[in-house]
Design a protein around this motif. Structure first.
Motif, PDB file in Angstrom:
ATOM      1  N   UNK A  62       0.827  -1.206   0.000  1.00  0.00           N
ATOM      2  CA  UNK A  62       0.000   0.000   0.000  1.00  0.00           C
ATOM      3  C   UNK A  62       0.854   1.246   0.000  1.00  0.00           C
ATOM      4  N   UNK A  63       0.537   2.185  -0.885  1.00  0.00           N
ATOM      5  CA  UNK A  63       1.092   3.534  -0.813  1.00  0.00           C
ATOM      6  C   UNK A  63       0.044   4.384  -0.107  1.00  0.00           C
ATOM      7  N   UNK A  64       0.344   4.829   1.103  1.00  0.00           N
ATOM      8  CA  UNK A  64      -0.668   5.503   1.917  1.00  0.00           C
ATOM      9  C   UNK A  64      -1.043   6.883   1.385  1.00  0.00           C
ATOM     10  N   UNK A 112       2.831  14.818   2.299  1.00  0.00           N
ATOM     11  CA  UNK A 112       1.814  13.936   1.730  1.00  0.00           C
ATOM     12  C   UNK A 112       1.777  12.591   2.443  1.00  0.00           C
ATOM     13  N   UNK A 113       2.956  12.008   2.688  1.00  0.00           N
ATOM     14  CA  UNK A 113       3.022  10.711   3.372  1.00  0.00           C
ATOM     15  C   UNK A 113       2.646  10.857   4.844  1.00  0.00           C
ATOM     16  N   UNK A 114       3.264  11.825   5.511  1.00  0.00           N
ATOM     17  CA  UNK A 114       3.159  11.906   6.966  1.00  0.00           C
ATOM     18  C   UNK A 114       1.865  12.542   7.454  1.00  0.00           C
ATOM     19  N   UNK A 115       1.224  13.347   6.613  1.00  0.00           N
ATOM     20  CA  UNK A 115      -0.034  13.988   7.019  1.00  0.00           C
ATOM     21  C   UNK A 115      -1.213  13.358   6.282  1.00  0.00           C
ATOM     22  N   UNK A 155       9.316  17.396   8.234  1.00  0.00           N
ATOM     23  CA  UNK A 155       9.012  16.340   9.212  1.00  0.00           C
ATOM     24  C   UNK A 155       8.435  16.949  10.485  1.00  0.00           C
ATOM     25  N   UNK A 156       9.061  18.017  10.984  1.00  0.00           N
ATOM     26  CA  UNK A 156       8.553  18.674  12.182  1.00  0.00           C
ATOM     27  C   UNK A 156       7.141  19.203  11.954  1.00  0.00           C
ATOM     28  N   UNK A 157       6.914  19.829  10.801  1.00  0.00           N
ATOM     29  CA  UNK A 157       5.574  20.326  10.469  1.00  0.00           C
ATOM     30  C   UNK A 157       4.566  19.178  10.465  1.00  0.00           C
ATOM     31  N   UNK A 158       4.954  18.067   9.849  1.00  0.00           N
ATOM     32  CA  UNK A 158       4.021  16.943   9.718  1.00  0.00           C
ATOM     33  C   UNK A 158       3.665  16.352  11.071  1.00  0.00           C
ATOM     34  N   UNK A 159       4.634  16.280  11.982  1.00  0.00           N
ATOM     35  CA  UNK A 159       4.353  15.684  13.284  1.00  0.00           C
ATOM     36  C   UNK A 159       3.517  16.611  14.158  1.00  0.00           C
ATOM     37  N   UNK A 160       3.644  17.934  13.968  1.00  0.00           N
ATOM     38  CA  UNK A 160       2.699  18.860  14.597  1.00  0.00           C
ATOM     39  C   UNK A 160       1.290  18.588  14.079  1.00  0.00           C
ATOM     40  N   UNK A 161       1.175  18.368  12.777  1.00  0.00           N
ATOM     41  CA  UNK A 161      -0.133  18.106  12.179  1.00  0.00           C
ATOM     42  C   UNK A 161      -0.751  16.825  12.726  1.00  0.00           C
ATOM     43  N   UNK A 162       0.081  15.816  12.954  1.00  0.00           N
ATOM     44  CA  UNK A 162      -0.428  14.564  13.524  1.00  0.00           C
ATOM     45  C   UNK A 162      -0.994  14.798  14.922  1.00  0.00           C
TER      46      UNK A 162
END
Length: 327
Positions: A62-64, A112-115, A155-162
């Motif tokens: 799977x490509x998430x 795209x992947x992380x969020x 990466x930091x932005x994406x983990x805030x979004x998570x």
């Protein structure tokens, strides 16, 4: 709470935290659905999971970033095992470099992947859990979701979004009166996985695991425990917990401490490295691995001592400033 026969979907299950998590649930006798881009690595992970008594496995490449593929992942899980008790959004990528040096295509890919990958996972899992009336959605964030780093801006932005995604989903379920579905966020510190070698890198130097380094099995244990005892957020690793606490009490000091630590220990200044997209757009070849080779006992002890000293120094500075302000 017994977990035997629970159905667990894990994205990013081909290596690192995801692979350790899949095996941890298999050890409990769960049915584990393993998803990632690399079929060869997923098959190798499934083979390890199947060694545990009572475990059943299903491999779904799977490509998430593809919502249709993630919907298909959920459908395959339900068709094979009848339900989804736990969904672990874990698939993630990283890109290191000065803000201006990371190509926009790589910046977008990380987000795209992380969020959006996590959004797709939640949109696929929650309808199934709503129909069942129960379920646990676990999103893997990071301590950089609380204290960002230089050199890994997307990466930091994406983990805030998570972090935000988990909070907003919990609130939505609360206002709708849904009680049987839990949304949990896990914030690991630095973990010994292949993540760093597979990241895109535009720093000019080799990226290494920033000390102190903890095992992926430690994160997997925390994830399994969340299914038994759901909590909003869990930080994995004592140094990570200390840094997150500091960020809430003295955010400016926490930022400075993270900046120093990252600049001094996340890049090997003695080992140059060519610019690379890493595994952002094309998955790494091979059968994958849980560990990245960063967790030597002696080095880990030295790193923990260094971080403890840095945090203690920051705390002393904050205390002195507070005394001067009060005086």
């Amino acid at each position: 709470m017994g977990l035997r026969n629970h159905v667990v979907v894990v994205t990013g299950a081909s290596s690192g935290i995801g692979r350790a998590t899949a095996e941890a649930f298999a050890r409990k006798g769960c049915a584990v659905v393993l998803a990632a881009r690399r079929e060869e690595a997923l098959e190798a992970a499934a083979e390890e999971c199947a060694k545990h008594r009572g475990a059943r496995t299903l491999v779904v490449p799977t490509d998430t970033t593809d919502m249709g593929a993630v919907d298909q992942l959920a459908r395959r899980a339900v068709e094979e095992f009848g339900r989804i008790d736990v969904w672990v959004n874990n698939a993630a990528v990283n890109a290191f470099g000065r803000f201006e040096d990371v190509p926009l295509e790589d910046f977008r890919r990380v987000l795209d992947v992380n969020v959006m990958g996590y959004v797709h996972g939640a949109r696929a899992a929650l309808p199934v859990m709503r129909q069942q009336g129960t379920g646990t959605l676990i999103n893997i964030s990071s301590i950089v979701g609380a204290v960002p780093q230089p050199y890994s801006h997307p990466y930091s932005m994406s983990k805030h979004a998570v972090q935000g995604l988990g909070s907003s989903l919990r609130q939505q379920l609360r206002v709708e009166g849904v009680k049987g579905i839990h949304v949990c966020t896990v914030m690991p510190a630095t973990i010994d996985t292949p993540h760093f070698e597979q990241a895109a890198n535009y720093t000019g130097h080799k990226v290494v695991a920033m000390p102190p380094v903890y095992s992926p099995e430690r994160v997997a244990h925390a994830i399994v425990d969340l299914v038994r005892h759901p909590r909003r957020e869990v930080v994995v690793g004592p140094a990570g917990r200390a840094l997150v606490r500091q960020s809430r009490m003295a955010p400016a000091l926490a930022e400075r401490a993270m900046a120093r630590q990252t600049d001094r220990t996340h890049l090997d200044q003695d080992e140059p490295a060519p610019a690379t997209h890493g595994a952002l757009h094309v998955p790494a070849p091979g059968e994958g691995a849980v560990h990245g080779g960063w967790h030597g006992r002696r080095r880990t002890a030295m790193r923990r001592t260094a971080v403890a000293a840095a945090l203690a120094g920051a705390a002393v500075t904050a205390g002195r400033r507070a005394v001067r302000a009060g005086g």
